[in-house]
Every structure is written in structure tokens, then in C-alpha cells.
Write a protein that holds these residues in place. Sequence first.
Motif, PDB file in Angstrom:
ATOM      1  N   PHE A 120     -48.296  25.596  26.248  1.00 22.86           N
ATOM      2  CA  PHE A 120     -47.458  26.772  26.419  1.00 22.86           C
ATOM      3  C   PHE A 120     -47.496  27.257  27.866  1.00 22.86           C
ATOM      4  O   PHE A 120     -48.530  27.165  28.535  1.00 22.86           O
ATOM      5  CB  PHE A 120     -47.932  27.916  25.522  1.00 22.86           C
ATOM      6  N   GLY A 121     -46.383  27.818  28.307  1.00 24.31           N
ATOM      7  CA  GLY A 121     -46.376  28.539  29.561  1.00 24.31           C
ATOM      8  C   GLY A 121     -47.024  29.907  29.374  1.00 24.31           C
ATOM      9  O   GLY A 121     -47.416  30.271  28.264  1.00 24.31           O
ATOM     10  N   HIS A 122     -47.133  30.657  30.463  1.00 28.91           N
ATOM     11  CA  HIS A 122     -47.790  31.965  30.393  1.00 28.91           C
ATOM     12  C   HIS A 122     -46.881  33.061  29.859  1.00 28.91           C
ATOM     13  O   HIS A 122     -47.335  34.181  29.646  1.00 28.91           O
ATOM     14  CB  HIS A 122     -48.347  32.339  31.750  1.00 28.91           C
ATOM     15  N   LEU A 128     -49.364  20.178  22.547  1.00 30.53           N
ATOM     16  CA  LEU A 128     -48.442  21.262  22.908  1.00 30.53           C
ATOM     17  C   LEU A 128     -49.070  22.148  23.968  1.00 30.53           C
ATOM     18  O   LEU A 128     -50.195  22.603  23.815  1.00 30.53           O
ATOM     19  CB  LEU A 128     -48.109  22.081  21.660  1.00 30.53           C
ATOM     20  N   GLN A 175     -42.068  36.359  21.120  1.00 32.49           N
ATOM     21  CA  GLN A 175     -43.099  37.211  20.529  1.00 32.49           C
ATOM     22  C   GLN A 175     -42.707  38.666  20.752  1.00 32.49           C
ATOM     23  O   GLN A 175     -42.745  39.162  21.881  1.00 32.49           O
ATOM     24  CB  GLN A 175     -44.461  36.923  21.149  1.00 32.49           C
ATOM     25  N   TYR A 217     -40.271  29.932  22.197  1.00 37.71           N
ATOM     26  CA  TYR A 217     -40.713  30.837  21.150  1.00 37.71           C
ATOM     27  C   TYR A 217     -40.631  32.258  21.680  1.00 37.71           C
ATOM     28  O   TYR A 217     -40.756  32.490  22.883  1.00 37.71           O
ATOM     29  CB  TYR A 217     -42.161  30.542  20.737  1.00 37.71           C
ATOM     30  N   GLY A 262     -46.592  43.303  19.489  1.00 43.46           N
ATOM     31  CA  GLY A 262     -47.518  43.442  18.378  1.00 43.46           C
ATOM     32  C   GLY A 262     -47.335  42.433  17.268  1.00 43.46           C
ATOM     33  O   GLY A 262     -47.994  42.541  16.225  1.00 43.46           O
ATOM     34  N   GLN A 263     -46.458  41.466  17.474  1.00 44.80           N
ATOM     35  CA  GLN A 263     -46.165  40.514  16.409  1.00 44.80           C
ATOM     36  C   GLN A 263     -46.576  39.102  16.787  1.00 44.80           C
ATOM     37  O   GLN A 263     -47.041  38.822  17.886  1.00 44.80           O
ATOM     38  CB  GLN A 263     -44.682  40.553  16.061  1.00 44.80           C
ATOM     39  N   SER A 264     -46.382  38.217  15.836  1.00 46.99           N
ATOM     40  CA  SER A 264     -46.675  36.811  16.043  1.00 46.99           C
ATOM     41  C   SER A 264     -45.490  36.130  16.744  1.00 46.99           C
ATOM     42  O   SER A 264     -44.559  36.790  17.192  1.00 46.99           O
ATOM     43  CB  SER A 264     -46.952  36.159  14.696  1.00 46.99           C
ATOM     44  N   LEU A 265     -45.554  34.813  16.817  1.00 44.96           N
ATOM     45  CA  LEU A 265     -44.500  34.065  17.494  1.00 44.96           C
ATOM     46  C   LEU A 265     -43.469  33.555  16.504  1.00 44.96           C
ATOM     47  O   LEU A 265     -43.791  33.172  15.381  1.00 44.96           O
ATOM     48  CB  LEU A 265     -45.099  32.858  18.237  1.00 44.96           C
ATOM     49  N   LYS A 270     -35.347  24.170  20.211  1.00 46.02           N
ATOM     50  CA  LYS A 270     -36.083  23.047  20.773  1.00 46.02           C
ATOM     51  C   LYS A 270     -35.140  21.957  21.237  1.00 46.02           C
ATOM     52  O   LYS A 270     -34.012  21.832  20.738  1.00 46.02           O
ATOM     53  CB  LYS A 270     -37.071  22.467  19.744  1.00 46.02           C
ATOM     54  N   LYS A 310     -41.643  39.038  24.578  1.00 43.66           N
ATOM     55  CA  LYS A 310     -42.250  38.048  25.461  1.00 43.66           C
ATOM     56  C   LYS A 310     -41.796  36.669  24.993  1.00 43.66           C
ATOM     57  O   LYS A 310     -41.855  36.358  23.808  1.00 43.66           O
ATOM     58  CB  LYS A 310     -43.775  38.142  25.423  1.00 43.66           C
ATOM     59  N   PHE A 364     -40.033  30.849  16.325  1.00 42.56           N
ATOM     60  CA  PHE A 364     -39.315  29.747  16.943  1.00 42.56           C
ATOM     61  C   PHE A 364     -37.896  30.163  17.306  1.00 42.56           C
ATOM     62  O   PHE A 364     -37.210  30.833  16.526  1.00 42.56           O
ATOM     63  CB  PHE A 364     -39.295  28.578  15.959  1.00 42.56           C
ATOM     64  N   PHE A 394     -41.976  32.506  25.367  1.00 42.50           N
ATOM     65  CA  PHE A 394     -42.834  31.399  25.769  1.00 42.50           C
ATOM     66  C   PHE A 394     -42.059  30.090  25.734  1.00 42.50           C
ATOM     67  O   PHE A 394     -41.416  29.762  24.738  1.00 42.50           O
ATOM     68  CB  PHE A 394     -44.026  31.266  24.823  1.00 42.50           C
ATOM     69  N   PHE A 451     -39.687  23.480  23.840  1.00 34.97           N
ATOM     70  CA  PHE A 451     -39.495  24.545  22.857  1.00 34.97           C
ATOM     71  C   PHE A 451     -39.447  25.909  23.550  1.00 34.97           C
ATOM     72  O   PHE A 451     -40.023  26.106  24.618  1.00 34.97           O
ATOM     73  CB  PHE A 451     -40.679  24.589  21.864  1.00 34.97           C
TER      74      PHE A 451
END
Lengths: 113, 116
Positions: B106-108, B104, B38, B36, B41-44, B49, B88, B46, B90, B34
Motif C-alpha cells: 500500500f501507499g501512504h 500487496l 477509508q 481503496y 473512523g472506518q475500515s477500507l 482495480k 483517505k 474497494f 490508498f 488497486f
Amino acid sequence: AQTIHQWPVAEIKAVGSPLSLGCTIKGKSSPNLYWYWQATGGTLQQLFYSITVGQVESVVQLNLSASRPKDDQFILSTEKLLLSHSGFYLCAWSLDISAETLYFGSGTRLTVL
Amino acid sequence: AQSVDQPDAHVTLSEGASLELRCSYSYSAAPYLFWYVQYPGQSLQFLLKYITGDTVVKGTKGFEAEFRKSNSSFNLKKSPAHWSDSAKYFCALEGNTGANTGKLTFGHGTILRVHP
């Protein structure tokens, strides 16, 4: 359409104080629910997941607990906050437990002083 | 064990250029992968995939990614890049065998900056 609501938007709490974060999903019955934690500037760490009401699985131990009291509600809590609990907490849902897209809430930014 | 590596912490480019964000993984079988995004200041959100089938997958916002089993990569691409792509990104891997099913990782993340 499904919506996910997280509360509160932000919290500033003292070390040793209790915490309760909430998440509600509307428009989808029996979703899979997740709590994720993101340290400032960091990656995401899954904390808990729940497939059904009353059942919660812990993924990592961070002195936090989670509960699913209703089908559409997921709660993250602790009785005593640590400095290391600071970060961004994200609730998410998916249709199934595998190969499914995660839909994230807007998150709660927690600062522990 | 499963892991995801995003080797570039930061990528900077000019608007109009082509972007490619790298993602490599370690997993014993062919995983689910996947991407994603970001925004500050926000959420993630999609993006796309890969589950099975066509190794080039197209997602939202004009992004696509190619699954390459030969070198265990799942790089994200877009051309041309726009300043609004600054965010950003991911990469994430989901295990699909045994005890790793549904897990799941996630990478950094890679912070992308697109200059106007």
C-alpha cells in the motif's frame, strides 16, 4: 452474501498484557484470510495471511502471532503487548491469493498504555 | 522490490471540481493495481482495480483510474467531486511474478477534503 465480523471493536490494554483479536467470515468457504495493521494516520502493513485451516504465513515480525483454528476464523494474538502495537487492526478476506479484491472487516482499534 | 508512492499527503478542493489523486509505482513488470478508500473512523472499501486489458478502469462511487505504463502511474479520477468523497485514499500494488506473487504493498495514502 459474505460477511466479515471483527471483535472487539476497541481495546485499551496495558504494556505487557496479552491480546487476542478475532475475525469470522460467513458465507464463503475456504477464503484467503489476512491481518493488516495500520498505525495512526499511516499506511497498511500486512502481518499474516492464511490460505487454509491450520496454515498461517507471517509477513512481518512484530511480536505477534496468528492462527486459523477453523475455516471461517482468524485469530491475532500476543502474550506481551508493546507500546508499538497500538493502532488499527484489520482482518480481510479474498477469493484467491492473486489479483483479487480484499474485503475488510470493520477493524479493531488498539491502544496500549 | 516493489513500491507505491502517493506524493500528495493532502488534497483539498471545492465540491463540483474535478479530482485527481496521484499514484506512481515501481515494479519490474506490469503489476496489478488497486484503489481503496477509508472514510473517517472506518475500515477500507474497494474502489477499483487494474489487472489487464483496458487501461481505463471504472469502479464504484463514480471513480475511474488510468493505468499508464509509460510513466508507471495509476491516478484516480472523479468529476465532479462531492463533499461525501472526503476520505483517505490508498493506492496499492500487487506483485505478480516470482516471489512477489500475491504480495500487496500500500501507499501512504492521500487525504482528500472536498469543501461544500
